[in-house]
Design a protein around this motif. Structure first.
Motif, PDB file in Angstrom:
ATOM      1  N   ALA A   1     -21.666  48.539 -14.467  1.00  0.00           N
ATOM      2  CA  ALA A   1     -22.443  47.868 -12.903  1.00  0.00           C
ATOM      3  C   ALA A   1     -21.708  47.308 -11.671  1.00  0.00           C
ATOM      4  N   GLY A   2     -21.773  45.912 -12.040  1.00  0.00           N
ATOM      5  CA  GLY A   2     -20.854  45.642 -10.728  1.00  0.00           C
ATOM      6  C   GLY A   2     -19.466  46.133 -10.398  1.00  0.00           C
ATOM      7  N   ALA A   3     -18.937  46.633 -10.767  1.00  0.00           N
ATOM      8  CA  ALA A   3     -18.032  47.526 -10.749  1.00  0.00           C
ATOM      9  C   ALA A   3     -18.407  49.040  -9.780  1.00  0.00           C
ATOM     10  N   GLY A   4     -19.899  49.319  -9.592  1.00  0.00           N
ATOM     11  CA  GLY A   4     -20.166  50.564  -9.564  1.00  0.00           C
ATOM     12  C   GLY A   4     -20.249  51.599  -9.728  1.00  0.00           C
TER      13      GLY A   4
ATOM     14  N   ALA B   1     -15.901  50.708  -7.472  1.00  0.00           N
ATOM     15  CA  ALA B   1     -15.337  50.680  -6.070  1.00  0.00           C
ATOM     16  C   ALA B   1     -14.661  48.940  -5.537  1.00  0.00           C
ATOM     17  N   GLU B   2     -14.314  49.034  -4.375  1.00  0.00           N
ATOM     18  CA  GLU B   2     -13.217  47.621  -3.911  1.00  0.00           C
ATOM     19  C   GLU B   2     -14.325  46.767  -4.017  1.00  0.00           C
ATOM     20  N   ASP B   3     -13.881  45.663  -4.238  1.00  0.00           N
ATOM     21  CA  ASP B   3     -15.137  45.102  -3.614  1.00  0.00           C
ATOM     22  C   ASP B   3     -13.942  43.752  -2.220  1.00  0.00           C
ATOM     23  N   TRP B   4     -15.046  43.161  -1.946  1.00  0.00           N
ATOM     24  CA  TRP B   4     -15.177  42.835  -0.330  1.00  0.00           C
ATOM     25  C   TRP B   4     -13.463  42.325   0.277  1.00  0.00           C
ATOM     26  N   PRO B   5     -13.391  40.740  -0.555  1.00  0.00           N
ATOM     27  CA  PRO B   5     -11.984  40.619  -0.236  1.00  0.00           C
ATOM     28  C   PRO B   5     -10.538  41.855  -0.690  1.00  0.00           C
ATOM     29  N   THR B   6     -10.652  42.324  -1.285  1.00  0.00           N
ATOM     30  CA  THR B   6     -10.019  43.758  -1.967  1.00  0.00           C
ATOM     31  C   THR B   6     -10.033  45.018  -0.691  1.00  0.00           C
ATOM     32  N   ARG B   7     -11.143  44.874   0.390  1.00  0.00           N
ATOM     33  CA  ARG B   7     -11.164  45.422   1.455  1.00  0.00           C
ATOM     34  C   ARG B   7     -10.589  45.237   2.910  1.00  0.00           C
ATOM     35  N   LEU B   8     -10.902  43.703   2.603  1.00  0.00           N
ATOM     36  CA  LEU B   8     -10.143  42.821   4.048  1.00  0.00           C
ATOM     37  C   LEU B   8      -8.721  43.170   3.702  1.00  0.00           C
ATOM     38  N   ARG B   9      -8.557  43.166   2.283  1.00  0.00           N
ATOM     39  CA  ARG B   9      -6.796  42.186   1.897  1.00  0.00           C
ATOM     40  C   ARG B   9      -5.777  43.893   3.036  1.00  0.00           C
ATOM     41  N   GLN B  10      -6.615  45.202   2.287  1.00  0.00           N
ATOM     42  CA  GLN B  10      -6.161  45.878   3.298  1.00  0.00           C
ATOM     43  C   GLN B  10      -6.600  46.418   4.069  1.00  0.00           C
ATOM     44  N   ALA B  11      -7.305  46.159   5.108  1.00  0.00           N
ATOM     45  CA  ALA B  11      -7.291  46.495   6.474  1.00  0.00           C
ATOM     46  C   ALA B  11      -6.855  46.157   6.794  1.00  0.00           C
ATOM     47  N   ALA B  12      -6.578  47.333   8.282  1.00  0.00           N
ATOM     48  CA  ALA B  12      -6.035  46.968   9.853  1.00  0.00           C
ATOM     49  C   ALA B  12      -6.122  45.997  10.074  1.00  0.00           C
ATOM     50  N   ILE B  13      -5.610  44.931  10.824  1.00  0.00           N
ATOM     51  CA  ILE B  13      -5.883  43.559  11.388  1.00  0.00           C
ATOM     52  C   ILE B  13      -6.858  43.898  12.427  1.00  0.00           C
ATOM     53  N   ALA B  14      -6.266  45.455  13.156  1.00  0.00           N
ATOM     54  CA  ALA B  14      -7.376  45.721  14.025  1.00  0.00           C
ATOM     55  C   ALA B  14      -8.757  46.255  14.041  1.00  0.00           C
TER      56      ALA B  14
END
Length: 229
Positions: free
Chosen positions: A59-62, A80-93
């Motif tokens: 459930a925590g993984a969505g 679902a990807e967690d927040w830290p994972t999304r940030l690591r994959q996000a463009a710096i801009a």
């Protein structure tokens, strides 16, 4: 893919992985009601408490959702990807755009709410940034982020502080790469000192408008460089 009894070891982790595989492998499509806890426990060879913990993890993984009186249903085929994972994959801009929303408001609040102790910490952080100019790019970026963190902390809003803290790991590496790529410190090892000094002065003077404007201008300039790459 039939369920099979598990070997003793971290049973919750094993149960979670087996059930996750059933879902992501399509055995239980989205919308499917999972078997009852007793049936799952029997199939996996574990206790109901282990199954319950595994379902909580899913459930925590969505992936699943418990519906009172109806059972547990599959609601997604991929976790679902967690927040830290999304940030690591996000463009710096992209990170910088959100950083601007957080920090400009934080600077405004810091100028209005800062205490004398906050100001001491901010000024000390500015001095450390200047000292770090003689070191490596990583040291300089760390000192720069520490100054910005001190400003955010002075805003007195723990949610803003937490949001900024979440951004730091992805922001740090992005800034190191950006400084080296654009050679920002080649002609001026203490790049951006004037702007940071103006920011600290505005906060010291409790000038919220100036504090927000100074930081907005600084971040806009960096964002423009990012978009030009």
């Amino acid at each position: 893919m039939p369920l099979s009894a598990l070997r003793p070891s971290p049973l919750v982790e094993q149960a979670t992985q087996h059930l996750r595989d059933q879902i992501t492998g399509g055995h239980w499509p989205v919308g499917t009601k999972l078997p009852a806890e007793t049936a799952l426990a029997k199939a996996l060879g574990v206790g109901r408490s282990t199954v319950r913990e595994a379902l909580r993890a899913l459930a925590g993984a969505g992936l699943v959702q418990a519906r009172q009186g109806a059972g547990v249903f599959v609601i997604a085929a991929e976790p679902a990807e967690d927040w830290p994972t999304r940030l690591r994959q996000a463009a710096i801009a992209d990170i910088y755009e959100v950083r601007m929303l957080i920090e400009v408001e934080a600077a405004d609040l810091a100028a209005r709410r800062r205490t004398d102790d906050d100001l001491v910490l901010i000024r000390a952080a500015l001095e450390r940034r200047r000292e770090a100019a003689a070191g490596s790019t990583a040291d300089f970026v760390d000192a720069d982020i520490a100054l910005h963190a001190a400003v955010v902390a002075a805003a007195g809003n723990p949610v803003l502080t937490s949001l900024f803290t979440e951004f730091v790991p992805a922001l740090r590496q992005g800034l190191i790469d950006l400084v080296d790529l654009l050679g920002l410190r080649t002609g001026d090892p203490n790049h951006g000192d004037a702007g940071h000094c103006a920011l600290v002065d505005a906060i010291a003077a409790s000038d919220s408008g100036a504090a927000g404007d100074v930081l907005r201008d600084e971040l806009h300039q960096t964002l423009a460089r990012l978009r030009a790459i």
